[in-house]
Design an enzyme around this catalytic site. Sequence first.
Site, PDB file in Angstrom:
ATOM      1  N   TYR A  60       0.980  -1.081  -0.246  1.00 26.76           N
ATOM      2  CA  TYR A  60       0.490   0.589  -0.491  1.00 26.76           C
ATOM      3  C   TYR A  60       0.950   1.599  -0.102  1.00 26.76           C
ATOM      4  CZ  TYR A  60      -3.849  -3.110   1.245  1.00 26.76           C
ATOM      5  OH  TYR A  60      -4.476  -4.201   1.231  1.00 26.76           O
ATOM      6  N   ARG A 127      -1.448 -11.916  -2.237  1.00 25.98           N
ATOM      7  CA  ARG A 127      -1.756 -12.911  -3.151  1.00 25.98           C
ATOM      8  C   ARG A 127      -1.194 -14.325  -3.366  1.00 25.98           C
ATOM      9  NH1 ARG A 127      -5.725 -10.779  -6.116  1.00 25.98           N
ATOM     10  NH2 ARG A 127      -6.711  -8.948  -5.599  1.00 25.98           N
ATOM     11  N   ASN A 157      -7.043 -13.869  -1.266  1.00 25.54           N
ATOM     12  CA  ASN A 157      -6.936 -13.848  -2.731  1.00 25.54           C
ATOM     13  C   ASN A 157      -7.168 -15.082  -3.102  1.00 25.54           C
ATOM     14  OD1 ASN A 157      -8.107 -10.954  -3.350  1.00 25.54           O
ATOM     15  ND2 ASN A 157      -5.766 -10.885  -2.316  1.00 25.54           N
ATOM     16  N   GLN A 178      -8.633 -13.289   3.709  1.00 27.78           N
ATOM     17  CA  GLN A 178      -9.219 -12.459   3.458  1.00 27.78           C
ATOM     18  C   GLN A 178      -9.438 -11.727   1.720  1.00 27.78           C
ATOM     19  OE1 GLN A 178      -6.873  -7.910   2.768  1.00 27.78           O
ATOM     20  NE2 GLN A 178      -6.811  -9.162   5.058  1.00 27.78           N
ATOM     21  N   LEU A 210     -17.893  -1.997   0.715  1.00 23.90           N
ATOM     22  CA  LEU A 210     -18.389  -1.526  -0.581  1.00 23.90           C
ATOM     23  C   LEU A 210     -18.265  -1.445  -1.983  1.00 23.90           C
ATOM     24  CD1 LEU A 210     -18.923   1.642   1.657  1.00 23.90           C
ATOM     25  CD2 LEU A 210     -20.265  -0.068   2.019  1.00 23.90           C
TER      26      LEU A 210
HETATM   27  N1  LIG Z   1      -6.435  -8.372   0.530  1.00 25.25           N
HETATM   28  C1  LIG Z   1      -6.604  -7.128  -0.335  1.00 25.25           C
HETATM   29  O1  LIG Z   1      -5.931  -7.745  -1.869  1.00 25.25           O
HETATM   30  C2  LIG Z   1      -7.856  -6.035  -0.466  1.00 25.25           C
HETATM   31  C3  LIG Z   1      -7.420  -5.368  -1.664  1.00 25.25           C
HETATM   32  C4  LIG Z   1      -8.075  -4.426  -1.285  1.00 25.25           C
HETATM   33  C5  LIG Z   1      -8.229  -3.468   0.042  1.00 25.25           C
HETATM   34  N2  LIG Z   1      -7.851  -4.375   0.624  1.00 25.25           N
HETATM   35  C6  LIG Z   1      -8.595  -3.839   2.434  1.00 25.25           C
HETATM   36  O2  LIG Z   1      -9.686  -3.612   2.568  1.00 25.25           O
HETATM   37  C7  LIG Z   1      -9.594  -2.152   2.747  1.00 25.25           C
HETATM   38  C8  LIG Z   1     -11.326  -1.572   2.742  1.00 25.25           C
HETATM   39  O3  LIG Z   1     -11.352  -0.888   0.839  1.00 25.25           O
HETATM   40  P1  LIG Z   1     -11.758  -0.561   0.284  1.00 25.25           P
HETATM   41  O4  LIG Z   1     -11.066   0.480   1.034  1.00 25.25           O
HETATM   42  O5  LIG Z   1     -11.656  -0.179  -1.158  1.00 25.25           O
HETATM   43  O6  LIG Z   1     -12.933  -0.560   1.041  1.00 25.25           O
HETATM   44  P2  LIG Z   1     -14.415  -0.064   0.474  1.00 25.25           P
HETATM   45  O7  LIG Z   1     -15.063   0.358   1.698  1.00 25.25           O
HETATM   46  O8  LIG Z   1     -15.328  -0.930   0.041  1.00 25.25           O
HETATM   47  O9  LIG Z   1     -14.120   1.371  -0.163  1.00 25.25           O
HETATM   48  C9  LIG Z   1     -13.721   2.724   0.342  1.00 25.25           C
HETATM   49  C10 LIG Z   1     -14.461   3.973  -0.265  1.00 25.25           C
HETATM   50  O10 LIG Z   1     -15.419   3.682  -0.587  1.00 25.25           O
HETATM   51  C11 LIG Z   1     -15.434   5.070  -0.485  1.00 25.25           C
HETATM   52  N3  LIG Z   1     -16.659   4.913   0.138  1.00 25.25           N
HETATM   53  C12 LIG Z   1     -16.664   4.820   2.063  1.00 25.25           C
HETATM   54  N4  LIG Z   1     -18.392   5.205   2.060  1.00 25.25           N
HETATM   55  C13 LIG Z   1     -18.172   6.051   1.376  1.00 25.25           C
HETATM   56  C14 LIG Z   1     -19.329   6.697   1.604  1.00 25.25           C
HETATM   57  N5  LIG Z   1     -20.668   7.242   2.535  1.00 25.25           N
HETATM   58  N6  LIG Z   1     -19.678   7.828   0.418  1.00 25.25           N
HETATM   59  C15 LIG Z   1     -18.738   8.226  -0.364  1.00 25.25           C
HETATM   60  N7  LIG Z   1     -18.232   7.312  -0.656  1.00 25.25           N
HETATM   61  C16 LIG Z   1     -17.518   6.489   0.204  1.00 25.25           C
HETATM   62  C17 LIG Z   1     -14.448   5.979   0.493  1.00 25.25           C
HETATM   63  O11 LIG Z   1     -14.293   6.495  -0.401  1.00 25.25           O
HETATM   64  P3  LIG Z   1     -14.024   8.116   1.321  1.00 25.25           P
HETATM   65  O12 LIG Z   1     -12.318   8.007   1.853  1.00 25.25           O
HETATM   66  O13 LIG Z   1     -13.950   9.550   0.553  1.00 25.25           O
HETATM   67  O14 LIG Z   1     -14.759   7.972   1.670  1.00 25.25           O
HETATM   68  C18 LIG Z   1     -12.894   4.936  -0.549  1.00 25.25           C
HETATM   69  O15 LIG Z   1     -12.705   5.526  -1.851  1.00 25.25           O
HETATM   70  C19 LIG Z   1      -8.492  -1.689   2.612  1.00 25.25           C
HETATM   71  O16 LIG Z   1      -8.488  -0.405   3.203  1.00 25.25           O
HETATM   72  C20 LIG Z   1      -7.251  -2.855   2.780  1.00 25.25           C
HETATM   73  O17 LIG Z   1      -7.191  -3.180   3.786  1.00 25.25           O
HETATM   74  C21 LIG Z   1      -7.198  -5.580   0.972  1.00 25.25           C
END
Ligand SMILES: NC(=O)c1ccc[n+]([C@@H]2O[C@H](COP(=O)([O-])OP(=O)(O)OC[C@H]3O[C@@H](n4cnc5c(N)ncnc54)[C@H](OP(=O)(O)O)[C@@H]3O)[C@@H](O)[C@H]2O)c1
Length: 302
Positions: A60, A127, A157, A178, A210
């Site tokens: 990250y 991964r 993954n 995860q 989300l």
């Molecule tokens: N293992 C893997 O391969 C992998 C891959 C991806 C992610 N991850 C983990 O999963 C975590 C979460 O993933 P993600 O960040 O994609 O989660 P997500 O909750 O699906 O998406 C977050 C995004 O949604 C936006 N958002 C959230 N609530 C909102 C709302 N009420 N209104 C408008 N926009 C909203 C956020 O923007 P704002 O910040 O502006 O609110 C942010 O850009 C990561 O931090 C990481 O730790 C792991």
Amino acid sequence: MTPDETPLDLGRTGSLNGRPVGRLAYGCWRFPGTPQAGVAEKIETAFEIGANVIDTADIYGAGEAENMLGSWLGEQPSRRDDMVLVTKGGITPPIPYNSSKDHLIGACEASLRRLRTDHVDLYLIHRPDILTGAEEAAAALTALKDSGKAAAVGVSNYSLEQTRALQAFLDFPLAAIQPEISAWATDALFDGLLDHAQAARLLPMAWSPLAGGILATGAAPEKGTDRFEKLIEVLDRIAEASNVGRDCVALAWLLAHPVGIMPIIGTQSVDRIRASAKAYEVKLTRRDWYEVLEAGLGQRMP
Ligand SMILES: NC(=O)c1ccc[n+]([C@@H]2O[C@H](COP(=O)([O-])OP(=O)(O)OC[C@H]3O[C@@H](n4cnc5c(N)ncnc54)[C@H](OP(=O)(O)O)[C@@H]3O)[C@@H](O)[C@H]2O)c1
């Protein structure tokens, strides 16, 4: 109220490697690019809503997300014990993957230096690396556990078969998986991963709960627009009835799954982190839950 109308149990606590944890986790993927000054506020707010599992990875921001968290931990070392710290390794652009023993051990040690800690509570292979056999990946995880650098280990993954193959070479159980899981990305519900998690008592952490934000914003993806719009409609109907945002319904939908899915919240907004706790207030009936699933799949259950 008939049993079918009784709201599904969303639970409040889970456990990771025998340690009590909140049902929601907080993820640091999107830290880079946001001000360092916000790290304290974001993590403290995550703690406030009971999200004590903090998820990051070496990839990250090419180490930047771990550095940001680590520099806060350097200032607040007493907060380290309050968090269940998760990091990951094995993605090596542009190769793109390396889960060899030497690489994973070195990657974990580098993560610990950036995080200013002597161990993580969970280390995940980020991964699957096709060029590392399960026996060698297992040897890497065993060495990390034996040295105390990782209190527990798991995978991200990985398919069901990849998870099983790795487990076959370990003398101790994996603690967590995860995969991506959301009302928009439901493969893990059908490909056996969550059933395996249940049988093997693995904690399933859901990334992008989300769907990267589109379930909150309602911004339609390029493919499957009609299906997506129907899903948003269903989430909105339930959100209105529970007087919460549709993002909370999407989180509650994951919390209601009986295997104990832990959604990883990804927002960088302190207000939205706080508002995520309203997910626990969502009243989801069995029919609501299946209606979300059917909308996300774009088809009725048989
Ligand atoms: N293992 C893997 O391969 C992998 C891959 C991806 C992610 N991850 C983990 O999963 C975590 C979460 O993933 P993600 O960040 O994609 O989660 P997500 O909750 O699906 O998406 C977050 C995004 O949604 C936006 N958002 C959230 N609530 C909102 C709302 N009420 N209104 C408008 N926009 C909203 C956020 O923007 P704002 O910040 O502006 O609110 C942010 O850009 C990561 O931090 C990481 O730790 C792991």
